[in-house]
Structures are given as C-alpha cells and as structure tokens.
Design a protein around this motif. Structure first.
Motif, short mmCIF file in Angstrom:
data_model
loop_
_atom_site.label_atom_id
_atom_site.label_comp_id
_atom_site.label_asym_id
_atom_site.label_seq_id
_atom_site.Cartn_x
_atom_site.Cartn_y
_atom_site.Cartn_z
N GLU A 138 0.82 -1.22 0.00
CA GLU A 138 0.00 0.00 0.00
C GLU A 138 0.85 1.27 0.00
OE1 GLU A 138 -3.15 0.07 2.93
OE2 GLU A 138 -3.68 -2.01 2.48
N LEU A 139 2.15 1.11 0.06
CA LEU A 139 3.02 2.29 0.02
C LEU A 139 3.24 2.70 -1.44
CD1 LEU A 139 5.68 1.19 2.65
CD2 LEU A 139 3.82 2.84 2.99
N ALA A 140 3.46 3.99 -1.64
CA ALA A 140 3.75 4.49 -2.97
C ALA A 140 5.26 4.71 -3.06
CB ALA A 140 3.00 5.80 -3.23
N ALA A 141 5.93 3.83 -3.78
CA ALA A 141 7.39 3.86 -3.89
C ALA A 141 8.04 3.94 -2.51
CB ALA A 141 7.85 5.03 -4.78
N GLY A 142 7.53 3.12 -1.59
CA GLY A 142 8.12 3.06 -0.26
C GLY A 142 7.69 4.18 0.67
N ARG A 143 6.79 5.05 0.20
CA ARG A 143 6.36 6.19 1.02
C ARG A 143 4.88 6.12 1.36
NH1 ARG A 143 9.84 10.68 1.00
NH2 ARG A 143 11.84 10.12 0.09
N CYS A 144 4.50 6.79 2.47
CA CYS A 144 3.10 6.83 2.87
C CYS A 144 2.27 7.50 1.79
CB CYS A 144 2.97 7.62 4.18
SG CYS A 144 1.25 8.04 4.52
N PRO A 145 1.15 6.87 1.36
CA PRO A 145 0.34 7.48 0.30
C PRO A 145 -0.33 8.78 0.73
CG PRO A 145 -0.72 5.49 1.18
CD PRO A 145 0.64 5.57 1.80
N GLU A 146 -0.51 9.00 2.03
CA GLU A 146 -1.14 10.24 2.51
C GLU A 146 -0.11 11.35 2.71
OE1 GLU A 146 -4.42 11.25 3.77
OE2 GLU A 146 -5.11 9.56 2.56
N HIS A 147 1.06 10.98 3.25
CA HIS A 147 2.01 11.99 3.69
C HIS A 147 3.26 12.08 2.83
CE1 HIS A 147 -0.43 11.35 7.34
NE2 HIS A 147 -0.26 12.64 7.48
N GLY A 148 3.51 11.06 2.01
CA GLY A 148 4.72 11.08 1.19
C GLY A 148 6.00 10.91 1.99
N THR A 149 5.86 10.47 3.25
CA THR A 149 7.04 10.31 4.09
C THR A 149 7.42 8.82 4.15
OG1 THR A 149 5.52 10.20 5.95
CG2 THR A 149 6.61 12.29 5.57
N VAL A 150 8.67 8.54 4.49
CA VAL A 150 9.12 7.15 4.63
C VAL A 150 8.70 6.66 6.02
CG1 VAL A 150 11.11 5.61 4.67
CG2 VAL A 150 11.06 7.56 3.09
N PRO A 151 7.92 5.57 6.10
CA PRO A 151 7.47 5.10 7.41
C PRO A 151 8.61 4.49 8.23
CG PRO A 151 6.69 3.64 5.66
CD PRO A 151 7.41 4.77 4.99
N ASP A 152 8.41 4.44 9.55
CA ASP A 152 9.41 3.85 10.45
C ASP A 152 9.24 2.34 10.50
OD1 ASP A 152 10.00 6.47 11.15
OD2 ASP A 152 8.59 6.47 12.84
N LEU A 153 10.36 1.64 10.56
CA LEU A 153 10.30 0.20 10.78
C LEU A 153 10.16 -0.04 12.29
CD1 LEU A 153 10.50 -2.69 9.61
CD2 LEU A 153 12.94 -2.58 10.12
N VAL A 154 9.07 -0.68 12.69
CA VAL A 154 8.81 -0.90 14.11
C VAL A 154 8.76 -2.39 14.36
CG1 VAL A 154 7.06 -0.66 15.91
CG2 VAL A 154 7.54 1.26 14.39
N SER A 155 9.43 -2.82 15.41
CA SER A 155 9.44 -4.23 15.76
C SER A 155 9.19 -4.34 17.26
CB SER A 155 10.82 -4.82 15.40
OG SER A 155 10.95 -6.09 15.99
N GLU A 156 8.06 -4.92 17.63
CA GLU A 156 7.76 -5.02 19.07
C GLU A 156 6.66 -6.05 19.31
OE1 GLU A 156 6.73 -0.90 19.79
OE2 GLU A 156 4.60 -1.34 19.62
N GLU A 157 6.43 -6.31 20.59
CA GLU A 157 5.34 -7.21 20.95
C GLU A 157 4.12 -6.35 21.26
OE1 GLU A 157 5.98 -10.81 22.54
OE2 GLU A 157 4.25 -10.87 23.89
#
Ligand SMILES: [Zn+2]
Length: 513
Positions: A138-157
């Motif tokens: 759902e990303l547009a070329a790796g960026r948020c479709p709403e904000h055009g920013t690169v999302p953070d990779l989050v890893s957690e429980e």
C-alpha cells in the motif's frame, strides 16, 4: 420518535484547524439543525483526539509540555463553534474527559472477554502521520500514500485484535445496507477491502514508543492502547459507555440513526475496524457512514501538517469567518463541494459565490421586496392570496423546496439541498423584473400590486425558512425582516447580506504607496 446521533471525527490537535475540518463540522451541523427543525431528537457530537503520538512529537518540536500543547490546540478546534455557528451538543477530549478513559477500558475488556485480543510479536512499517502500519503493497514507492514520508520500521510485541473473525459478518452488514456507506464508490471500496482479506491488526504500542502518552492497556501497563482504538471509542465513551445508562441507551442502542461523518482518508478505520470492534463488544453498529473528500488549495490538499504558513493562513476558518463572515464561509462549503468529492478552494471563489448568491441573490431580493412594500404598500405585509405567487416558476420553486431538500439531505448531498433553496431566490428575483410592481403602482392596479408583493413576500419568507439549517444567521435576519409585527407592518429594510470585497493583493501598483 426518530432520534439521531450525529458525529464528526475527532481531529488530532497537532496544529490549528484548517478549512477541511470546517467542512465536516458544517455538514454535520446542517444535518443536526435540519432534523431538529423536524422535531426529531438529535445529538451532535464532536471532540478532539489528544492521545496521538503526532501530538507528542509536535509538542516536543514546539518545546512545550504535551498537555499544555494539546490544551491550546484543542481550544482552537472546539472554539470553531462560534465563527462557524455550530450547534454542537457535546464535546469530548480524549486526554482530559473523565468519561473517555474509563469507557475505552470498558471497550477493551468487552473485546477481551469475547476472546478477540491476543499478544504477538510484530514487525511493520508505521507512519506516525497516519498513526497506522502500512503493508508494503500500500506504500507508494516506499512512502506513505497520505504523507509522502518514509514510514518507520517498528518491531515489538503488541496486542492484536481478531479482525479476521468479523470479515463475513461485516461484509453482510454492509452489503445489505444495515451499515449504509455513502457515496457508493466508497462502499464498493470497503467491500473490496474485505474481499481481499482482513488481517488482525495491532491495537497497542510499547509504552516507551508512545512516549508514555495515551491510555495504558488494562492489566498490562507496559503497553498503551493504540490511538485509533482509543479515538474510535469516543463515539461511545461520550455517551457514558463506561457506566452504561441513559445516554448510551438513548443515543446509541436505541437511536434510529447513528451517523458518522468522516474524510476519505479514515474510511478503513470507521467502516472496517470500528464496526468489528462494536460487534466484538456486543454493541450496535453505525447505521450511516458518510464520507467527504478533501479540500485542496491550488490543487494541493489543505492539511495541518503539509501546508506552507501562507496556505494555513488563507484556509484558516477563523480568519475566513472573521474577514468574510460566517454565512459566506458556510455557503461556500455547502454550495461548492460536490458530494464525497474533492474541491479546490480559493478566496476568490468564496467571495464570488457569496456576492452572486448571498448579496445579489437572497440579500438583494429581500431588500427589494421589503423596500417595495414600504414604498407602495405603506410597509404593511400584503394579505396572502390563495394563488400567491401567481408566477408558475416561483410557485414551483417554493412548493418543491421541502421535498427536494429532504431528499438531498437523506442522500447527504449538500450542494443539491442548497440548490433547492437558491432556486427560490433566483425565481423570485426574475419574477420581480417581470411583474414590475412599480408599474402596477403607477397604473393604480391595487389588486395586482398586492398580489405581486404578497407572492414575493411569501418567497422571502420561504427562503428564510429553508435556509435555516444551512445559514442559521442569515436565515434569522431574513425571517426577522419578513415577519410583520402585531399591526401588520414589516421592519424598515436594512442590508442583510452586504457585498464583500475580494482580498487585497500585494504586488503591482502598490509600490510607492
Ligand atoms: Zn501517513
């Protein structure tokens, strides 16, 4: 008795409000006012979403405490009621309203009791602007479709909600219009989303990643409830869901309509996540989900976070209402924004629309008619004749308005609804020019004059009456101007909707001034 619970979304208060949110507030206000006028029970609910990480980051950037920061911006959102003439019944603030936290906790426990919450490790791409995880597809070329920013990779429980379990029931409720989603293309979009498969979604955050801001997960203080879960819950928590009781029964469980208004960017949260949460908690689902588009300014979405300082200024609802008046701002939003679609805003369009239709249309009509009555009829309201007005186009415009407005508003089409009121003014102004009451007066045709003026006064009164949900302020002035006193006299004519001046632009011709 018919009762409606009408809600707006609760905006993040990471910046001051813009005109796009004013659109949603005004639409909701029109629905509420219209239904109240029909003697229906209505509760118009609004509020602010204070618990977003976005707010925390914006407060840190501004160098002030989070609570102080959200208090100031929340006040700017809630303060829109005055410049926009909104008839909001209740406001809820998710960070400070005691009804909210306890209600969200109850909602959490209800879903947990249904076996729909479980813990698991998760890794994903998170956009703080949207406060959501995005699948890579759902990303547009790796960026948020709403904000055009690169999302953070989050890893957690995290805690997860068993959304997958509700796909079938949800599809059925939308397909058979138990939950009516408007416009139709948005309904189809939601059905397609469901058909593509619904994955369980994460509903908590590590308390550190949330910067300690938000509502802790009941019995698991290391986790904070996902801000969207918390925010969606406001529609119930504002009805004292925490303690059950009268408001909940009256405005949710027992209401004839539960109507949510929202922008297209948050469709999935309202049309998929929220009804599933309600099904899990054993509560009724919304009856109507109504989606509006975005306002753009010169083709770019107006938003709190992406606008240049200048863009924020020109589309600031306080500024616009202060300069051009509440009626002009409401009229532009209602008259020019197509149902469910985007619209491009410019101050020139707002001014042109107000001058064409409010000043030259309604304002000029009422002023002409009341002036004519004062000049040629001693200021006395002519007694209405059975066929007044005797002009077929005007008579039809008055006769058809209530039905057309009802139909358009049932369809959430504000442009079509205001068109029906506008037709009255338009037909009446044409009729004045054709009937020429001043010639009837000169010719001594007392009966003809009284009939024409009576028809025209009836048109002005109808305009005042039918404008009420759309332009409550202007409608009140028109109605006052067109209501005879005990002696049958009308008040002396005063300008009700004066022309407004276009903005003064810096540039050529100002040098050396
Ligand atoms: Zn985003």
């Amino acid at each position: 008795m018919t009762s409606s619970y009408i809600t707006t979304t609760i905006p993040y208060v990471n910046a001051r409000p813009h005109l796009g949110f004013a659109l949603e507030l005004v639409q909701a206000d029109v629905l509420a006012r219209y239904r109240r006028d029909l003697n229906e029970q209505v509760r118009l609910q609004a509020g602010t979403d204070d618990n977003s990480l976005k707010n925390v980051l914006a407060a840190q950037a501004a160098g002030i405490g989070v609570q102080e920061f959200v208090d100031a911006n929340a006040a700017a959102f809630l303060g829109l009621a005055e410049p926009l003439s909104l008839s909001i019944d209740d406001l809820i603030r998710t960070s400070s309203d005691p009804r909210h936290r306890a209600g969200v906790e109850r909602l959490w426990r209800a879903c947990a009791a249904s076996g729909d919450l479980y813990r698991r490790h998760y890794e994903g791409l998170y956009c703080v602007g949207c406060e959501q995880f995005y699948p890579a597809a759902e990303l547009a070329a790796g960026r948020c479709p709403e904000h055009g920013t690169v999302p953070d990779l989050v890893s957690e429980e995290n805690w997860f909600f068993r959304l997958s379990r509700y796909a079938g029931r949800l599809r059925g409720l939308i397909a058979d219009d138990t939950i009516r989603i408007q416009p139709a293309e948005r309904r189809n979009e939601v059905l397609a989303l469901i058909d593509a498969g619904l994955a369980d979604f994460s509903v908590s955050r590590d308390v550190e990643r949330a910067r300690g801001w938000g509502i802790p997960v009941p019995d698991d203080p290391g986790q904070v409830i996902y801000v969207w879960w918390d925010a969606l819950g406001n529609y119930l928590t504002a009805l004292d869901y925490a303690v059950g009781g009268e408001n909940l029964t009256r405005w949710w469980t027992g209401a004839s309509r539960r109507i949510h208004l929202l922008g297209k960017g948050v469709l999935r949260f309202h049309a998929v996540y929220w009804p599933a949460m309600l099904l899990s908690a054993g509560e009724a689902v919304p009856t109507d989900i109504v989606i509006h588009g975005y306002l753009t300014e010169n083709g770019r979405k107006i938003s709190k976070s992406s606008g240049s300082p200048r863009a924020i200024n020109t589309a600031d609802p306080y500024d616009l209402a202060g300069r051009y008046g509440t009626d002009a701002v409401r009229w532009w939003l209602l008259r020019e924004v197509p149902k469910g679609a985007d619209a491009d805003f410019t101050v020139d369009r707002l001014v042109a629309r107000a001058n064409d239709e409010l000043a030259n249309g309604f304002g000029n009509l009422v002023n002409r008619v009341v002036s004519l009555i004062h000049r040629y009829h001693d200021g006395l309201a002519p007694v209405a004749t059975a066929h007044a007005p005797d002009d077929p186009a005007l008579a039809a415009a008055i006769r058809d308005a209530p039905g057309l407005i009802a139909e358009a508003l049932e369809d959430f089409d504000f442009r079509r609804a205001t068109e029906a009121v506008w037709r009255i003014a338009d037909a009446a102004n044409r009729y004045v020019n054709r009937a020429r009451p001043w010639d009837l007066a000169k010719a001594g045709d007392r009966a003809g004059l009284a009939a024409a003026l009576s028809g025209l006064l009836r048109a002005c009164q109808a305009a005042g009456e039918h404008l009420r949900p759309f332009l409550p302020d202007a409608a009140a002035r028109i109605t006052r101007q067109c209501t005879p006193d005990a002696t049958g006299s009308l008040p002396c004519p005063v300008p009700l909707l004066p022309r407004i001046s276009p903005p003064v632009r810096a540039g050529h011709g100002e040098q050396g001034a």
